[in-house]
Design an enzyme around this catalytic site. Structure first.
Site, short mmCIF file in Angstrom:
data_model
loop_
_atom_site.label_atom_id
_atom_site.label_comp_id
_atom_site.label_asym_id
_atom_site.label_seq_id
_atom_site.Cartn_x
_atom_site.Cartn_y
_atom_site.Cartn_z
N HIS A 177 0.83 -1.20 0.00
CA HIS A 177 0.00 0.00 0.00
C HIS A 177 0.86 1.26 0.00
CE1 HIS A 177 0.53 -1.48 4.21
NE2 HIS A 177 0.98 -0.26 4.37
N ARG A 275 13.26 -5.18 3.69
CA ARG A 275 12.21 -5.91 4.40
C ARG A 275 10.90 -5.63 3.65
NH1 ARG A 275 8.20 -4.30 7.84
NH2 ARG A 275 7.50 -5.73 9.46
N ASP A 277 7.39 -5.48 3.26
CA ASP A 277 6.30 -5.41 4.22
C ASP A 277 4.99 -5.92 3.64
OD1 ASP A 277 5.37 -4.26 6.91
OD2 ASP A 277 4.00 -3.31 5.50
N GLU A 319 8.43 -10.19 5.09
CA GLU A 319 7.71 -9.99 6.33
C GLU A 319 6.36 -10.67 6.16
OE1 GLU A 319 4.89 -7.97 9.12
OE2 GLU A 319 4.90 -7.65 6.97
N HIS A 386 9.16 -4.25 16.54
CA HIS A 386 8.27 -3.08 16.72
C HIS A 386 6.80 -3.47 16.75
CE1 HIS A 386 7.86 -3.85 12.45
NE2 HIS A 386 6.82 -3.06 12.44
N ARG A 507 1.30 -0.98 20.61
CA ARG A 507 2.62 -1.33 20.08
C ARG A 507 3.66 -0.28 20.43
NH1 ARG A 507 1.46 -2.31 13.87
NH2 ARG A 507 0.25 -0.43 14.28
#
Length: 619
Positions: A177, A275, A277, A319, A386, A507
């Site tokens: 996105h 990474r 996502d 990920e 995270h 988080r």
């Protein structure tokens, strides 16, 4: 149009000195790339023309790649398993929390080298959406650094300094996105039909409602549903995560071409690891949960083929927080490699379950189910990150002994929220049901009992639990990554509750600012941060000296240990013994061994104290 024409479009834009090597790479990767892209887009009438344009754009990016990065590409191509070494160690941090800005991160390179870090994952640092931006994961521009963190020139300087220090920079690359103020979204809102086609936009609720029948929800509390009405579009946009993050439409080949180019432009700035996502969400299909679809893997394999042509020194990391059985697909096959690295989230979560249960049944099941790796690929192991600890990836392993997995995992979730007399201090994530297996948040030290500890003995046990989990990540056979602050036993950060835009997202408990005072005491073993730092640093040093702990070295789960223990053999000469219970455990050694940590001989029956760990080398 024959494949050779496609190759020629790339080679034509290269200088004479670059063509021979490029031709070799094309011979290996271009047929795979064409097959994959034909499978995705080959029925389009304009497919060949589009593919030719794509190859030409790759040639331009190949030509633009700096000489020093081309040299690195050649070195790593000659040693494709370079990142499987036991000397590889990662470190993950937010730029603003670790160094303030990119230049501040550069100033901490000596500290990273002291720790033995060779891989630095900086969480999102590209220009984010104005206002709330999901911690930077709502990207407004892939070509600009967040001005609050520095400039593109600062990024270029940082990658050069890291490379000189032997550290590869990892960046998040959000594939699924973009932010609603990205140039494509702004153009779509202004009426540009081509930009609108970059997204999934529906004129009414008919198709969204049909999709919703089988879709899950990522953030059911703060962002329920998967579609948002966008007034400027006069339609419903697919928004898996938040309403301000618009899912990209990878059924449109223009999206794939644009995102591949964006990644390569960042690679040409010196980013060596990406990474990727939200990889599980890339392809949408009615009647499914629109996760882990075959086309998502085709997209990732095509991206890997492009990287192998233009920048083969670059690594791709998936990920994909999915059950163990679904992980191998993200590494691909010999015929169509996918990512080089995949998160082993099941291993991470199972380690915490083992502490909660004081038994290793789920953890052993995860290890038994962990498949063999293809060549030049590895798992990524970690203790915290995270994001939340997602327990549901363990459903299969938690039910393997006949248990009700929902009940079992909900119990673990409650434990790490501090319920039922637990030593843990954490927070539930995205659930209003205390009996559900919701996610869990908190810094490792707080979850392991340090924050609640009132005595020296309780503090010692909490530090042992932390070291035990890190020992698992370091010795399992993976690329281990430390999360910023864990090496100093930093605890939960509650300041997020005073920020309205973050208060609903627990988080942020595990997103603290680097604690300078703890850092100053890192050598003082009379302090908590010094004890943790020195013990962890010693494990890292020991690991770096033992080939048996490399990611691709043999691993065997030994079944002769009591339930509270985990025993892993790494090759013929290395043994890891871990006690996940609060009671002493006995284990009988076969032959003579030497404890690499205590630096003493071991033989016969060994009694492991609560949460103790031994790394043993055969004498």
């Amino acid at each position: 149009m024959p494949s050779k024409v496609m190759s020629d479009r790339l080679l034509a834009v290269l200088s004479d000195d670059l063509r021979p090597l490029a031709a070799q790479r094309l011979a290996a990767a271009e047929p795979v790339l064409r097959r994959l892209l034909a499978g995705l887009y080959g029925e389009r009438a304009d497919f060949d023309a589009w593919l030719g344009e794509l190859m030409e754009s790759l040639g331009v990016l190949y030509q633009a790649r700096p000489v020093e990065l081309r040299t690195l590409d050649a070195q790593r191509s000659a040693q494709p398993e370079w990142f499987l070494s036991q000397r590889m160690l990662g470190y993950c941090a937010y730029v603003q929390n670790f160094g303030g800005d990119l230049n501040g991160v550069a100033a901490r390179i000596p500290y990273l080298r002291e720790l033995g870090v060779s891989y630095l994952h900086l969480l999102p640092f590209l220009r984010p959406r104005a206002g709330e931006n999901d911690g930077g994961f709502a990207v407004s521009s892939f070509d600009e650094v967040d001005p609050a963190l520095g400039s593109n020139a600062d990024l270029d300087a940082l990658t050069m300094q890291l490379r000189a220090a032997g550290i590869s920079l990892c960046s998040d690359f959000i594939l699924n996105h973009v932010a609603d103020d990205h140039a494509w979204a702004r153009a779509a809102k202004a009426g540009d039909a081509g930009a609108r086609a970059m997204f999934h936009v529906f004129p009414d609720r008919d198709m969204p409602d049909r999709y919703e029948r089988t879709l899950g929800q990522v953030f059911p509390q703060v962002a329920p549903g998967n579609f948002s009405f966008i007034e400027e579009l006069d339609g419903w946009a697919w928004t898996t995560f938040y309403p301000y993050q618009w899912d990209l439409n990878y059924a449109n080949p223009a999206v794939f071409a644009a995102m591949a180019a964006a990644l390569l432009r960042l690679a040409n700035r010196g980013i060596e690891v990406f990474r990727l996502d939200s990889t599980a969400f890339l392809w949408k299909r009615e009647g499914t949960n629109s996760m882990n679809q075959p086309e998502a893997h085709q997209l990732l394999q095509a991206l890997r083929a492009i990287v192998d042509i233009v920048a083969p020194g670059v690594l791709l990391k998936a990920e994909a927080i999915v059950p163990t059985r679904e992980l191998p697909a993200y590494l691909g096959s010999a015929e169509a490699p996918e990512c080089h690295i995949a998160y082993h989230s099941s291993l991470m979560a199972a380690g915490w379950v083992a502490l909660a249960e004081q038994g290793t049944g789920v953890l052993r099941e995860v290890i038994r189910n962990t498949p063999a790796l293809p060549t030049a690929a590895t798992w990524l192991s970690y203790v915290r990150c995270h994001d939340d600890i997602g327990w549901n990836v363990l459903r299969a392993e938690a039910s393997a002994d006949g248990s009700d997995s929902a009940v079992r995992l909900a119990r673990a979730a409650r434990f790490f929220s501090g319920a039922e007399g637990s030593y843990a201090i954490g927070a539930a994530f995205q659930s209003t049901d205390p009996n559900a297996a919701h996610g869990s948040n908190g810094m490792a030290a707080s979850l392991a009992g340090l924050q609640a500890a009132g005595t020296d003995e309780e503090r010692a046990l909490a530090l042992r639990r932390m070291l035990l989990l890190h020992g698992l990540a370091l010795s399992f056979g993976a690329l281990p990554v430390l999360y910023m602050g864990d090496e100093l036993a930093m605890e939960n950060d509650y300041s997020y509750q005073d920020r309205p835009q973050h208060a609903m997202d627990s988080r942020w408990l595990q997103r603290p600012v680097f604690d300078q005072q703890r850092w100053k005491h890192r050598y003082d073993v009379s302090t908590v941060p010094g004890t943790m730092h020195q013990a962890l640093a010693k494990l890292v040093r020991i690991r770096s000296r033992h080939d048996a702990l490399a990611a691709n070295a043999p691993r065997a789960l030994l079944a002769d240990a009591p339930d509270g223990m985990l025993t892993l053999a790494r090759g013929e000469r290395f043994l890891t013994l871990m006690n996940f219970s609060g009671q002493p455990q006995s284990y009988t050694l076969q032959g003579a061994w030497r404890d690499c940590v205590a630096e003493q001989a071991m033989s016969g029956t060994l009694v492991l104290e609560p949460y103790a760990m031994h790394w043993l080398e055969r004498e």
